[in-house]
Design a protein around this motif. Structure first.
Motif, PDB file in Angstrom:
ATOM      1  N   ASN A   2       5.855   4.246 -17.844  1.00 51.84           N
ATOM      2  CA  ASN A   2       5.754   2.900 -17.291  1.00 51.84           C
ATOM      3  C   ASN A   2       6.365   2.881 -15.910  1.00 51.84           C
ATOM      4  O   ASN A   2       7.494   3.304 -15.700  1.00 51.84           O
ATOM      5  CB  ASN A   2       6.485   1.908 -18.208  1.00 51.84           C
ATOM      6  N   ASP A   3       5.607   2.371 -14.925  1.00 52.27           N
ATOM      7  CA  ASP A   3       6.106   2.352 -13.552  1.00 52.27           C
ATOM      8  C   ASP A   3       6.585   0.961 -13.158  1.00 52.27           C
ATOM      9  O   ASP A   3       6.734   0.667 -11.975  1.00 52.27           O
ATOM     10  CB  ASP A   3       5.004   2.808 -12.593  1.00 52.27           C
ATOM     11  N   ARG A   5       4.989  -1.858 -14.013  1.00 48.61           N
ATOM     12  CA  ARG A   5       3.904  -2.797 -14.270  1.00 48.61           C
ATOM     13  C   ARG A   5       3.606  -2.785 -15.757  1.00 48.61           C
ATOM     14  O   ARG A   5       3.500  -1.748 -16.368  1.00 48.61           O
ATOM     15  CB  ARG A   5       2.656  -2.407 -13.483  1.00 48.61           C
ATOM     16  N   THR A   6       3.431  -3.929 -16.328  1.00 52.89           N
ATOM     17  CA  THR A   6       3.098  -3.993 -17.747  1.00 52.89           C
ATOM     18  C   THR A   6       1.768  -4.674 -17.923  1.00 52.89           C
ATOM     19  O   THR A   6       1.514  -5.732 -17.339  1.00 52.89           O
ATOM     20  CB  THR A   6       4.175  -4.784 -18.532  1.00 52.89           C
ATOM     21  N   PRO A   7       0.870  -4.096 -18.711  1.00 53.60           N
ATOM     22  CA  PRO A   7      -0.467  -4.662 -18.900  1.00 53.60           C
ATOM     23  C   PRO A   7      -0.450  -5.816 -19.873  1.00 53.60           C
ATOM     24  O   PRO A   7      -0.956  -5.740 -20.976  1.00 53.60           O
ATOM     25  CB  PRO A   7      -1.248  -3.478 -19.469  1.00 53.60           C
ATOM     26  N   GLN A  33      -4.327   5.063 -18.763  1.00 52.75           N
ATOM     27  CA  GLN A  33      -3.070   4.329 -18.648  1.00 52.75           C
ATOM     28  C   GLN A  33      -2.833   3.855 -17.214  1.00 52.75           C
ATOM     29  O   GLN A  33      -2.329   2.753 -16.985  1.00 52.75           O
ATOM     30  CB  GLN A  33      -1.914   5.202 -19.123  1.00 52.75           C
ATOM     31  N   SER A  34      -3.215   4.676 -16.238  1.00 52.18           N
ATOM     32  CA  SER A  34      -3.057   4.275 -14.843  1.00 52.18           C
ATOM     33  C   SER A  34      -3.942   3.068 -14.530  1.00 52.18           C
ATOM     34  O   SER A  34      -3.517   2.132 -13.847  1.00 52.18           O
ATOM     35  CB  SER A  34      -3.423   5.443 -13.909  1.00 52.18           C
ATOM     36  N   ARG A  37      -2.327   0.015 -16.177  1.00 51.35           N
ATOM     37  CA  ARG A  37      -1.136  -0.445 -15.452  1.00 51.35           C
ATOM     38  C   ARG A  37      -1.499  -1.142 -14.141  1.00 51.35           C
ATOM     39  O   ARG A  37      -0.758  -1.989 -13.656  1.00 51.35           O
ATOM     40  CB  ARG A  37      -0.201   0.734 -15.182  1.00 51.35           C
ATOM     41  N   HIS A  38      -2.634  -0.758 -13.572  1.00 53.60           N
ATOM     42  CA  HIS A  38      -3.078  -1.358 -12.311  1.00 53.60           C
ATOM     43  C   HIS A  38      -4.365  -2.140 -12.554  1.00 53.60           C
ATOM     44  O   HIS A  38      -5.324  -2.047 -11.778  1.00 53.60           O
ATOM     45  CB  HIS A  38      -3.305  -0.272 -11.260  1.00 53.60           C
ATOM     46  N   ASN A  96       4.453  -5.125 -23.886  1.00 51.98           N
ATOM     47  CA  ASN A  96       4.003  -4.164 -22.894  1.00 51.98           C
ATOM     48  C   ASN A  96       3.186  -3.069 -23.581  1.00 51.98           C
ATOM     49  O   ASN A  96       3.000  -3.086 -24.795  1.00 51.98           O
ATOM     50  CB  ASN A  96       5.186  -3.577 -22.112  1.00 51.98           C
TER      51      ASN A  96
END
Length: 284
Positions: A2-3, A5-7, A33-34, A37-38, A96
């Motif tokens: 996790n960077d 950002r949470t989806p 996942q990327s 997250r974006h 998340n």
């Protein structure tokens, strides 16, 4: 993973549903996942930009799109735009991606519990394995820890449990040796991504007359073709690597069935173990 950002919005959830429709490789899951997250910007990113975000090659992004059934990444990107445009933001529950992955395991366990409403298959499997002397337990690669887990406890109630957790030509030797020693069944744990050596071992078992009980992730897994009894338990696929919560639970359910198939011997061996453990002061 996790960077920050949470989806938590609706587009991200829709992307998770889209990516969850097929089995992805670990590299493809990193890409998925990327994108999740974006989620807001994903439909406007180029394949190169997605590759940079996920830490993979640009061809991997193209293969990811093809795996999802699209002609290439541009077609997938158009679909991502449709999803994010149609999605209506909701308050959601605030979970998340990691929390949702764990919640998904609850669903897998619920499906397993529902399948156990009918105990005919697991009871038959328990009886078959309890009668095998020795009892070979196959588990290669990702399935090796589950095979060891089952065997560790099974050895307390079964006199001769043999773990087969390495491939190569020796695996065939060990299967044939177990059969010659009197084995009448094989427990095989075969999980995605389905090692070729595992399937080859199941074919060998059939050739030498060794019935197979298979714990796998689906009734239509490649292992099912070679097994007399198939016990499915879904794996979690929302993280980079699979979660094996339900298959591990199923190994203990199966071991209970083994114990129930020979209750007198099980009780005797457990009492012997407790006596030996006390004598040797094994536990605090």
């Amino acid at each position: 993973m996790n960077d920050g950002r949470t989806p938590d919005d609706s587009p991200a959830r829709d992307l998770l549903d889209l990516f969850g429709e097929i089995r992805l490789t670990p590299t493809q899951r990193r890409i998925a996942q990327s994108l999740v997250r974006h989620a807001a910007s994903a439909p406007y990113l180029s394949a190169v930009e997605v590759a940079e975000l996920a830490g993979v090659s640009q061809p991997s992004v193209t293969r990811f799109a093809v795996a999802l059934g699209y002609d290439g990444y541009p077609a997938l990107r158009r679909r991502l735009r449709e999803i994010t445009t149609a999605a209506v933001p909701t308050g959601g529950d605030g979970d998340n991606a990691l929390q949702r992955a764990v919640h998904a395991e609850r669903a897998n366990l619920a499906h397993l519990a529902e399948a156990l409403t009918d105990l005919k298959q697991v009871t038959a499997a328990g009886e078959l394995l309890a009668a095998s002397r020795p009892l070979p337990v196959l588990g290669l690669r990702a399935a090796a820890p589950l095979a060891a887990y089952f065997a560790f406890f099974a050895a307390k109630v079964h006199p001769d449990v043999r773990v087969l957790d390495s491939g190569g030509s020796l695996l065939t030797d060990r299967l044939e040796q177990a059969r010659a020693a009197g084995a009448s069944a094989l427990l095989a744990i075969v999980l995605p991504r389905y090692p070729r050596e595992s399937l080859a071992a199941l074919r060998t078992a059939r050739e030498i007359g060794l019935p197979v009980v298979a714990i796998t992730d689906s009734p239509v897994s490649p292992a099912a073709e070679h097994a007399e009894i198939v016990l499915p338990a879904a794996v979690g696929t929302r993280l980079v690597f699979d979660l094996h919560t339900a298959p591990m639970a199923l190994t203990m359910v199966l071991l209970q069935a083994v114990c129930d198939a020979a209750p007198a011997e099980t009780q005797r061996r457990l009492e012997e173990f407790e006596s030996a453990a006390a004598r040797r002061q094994l536990f605090v």
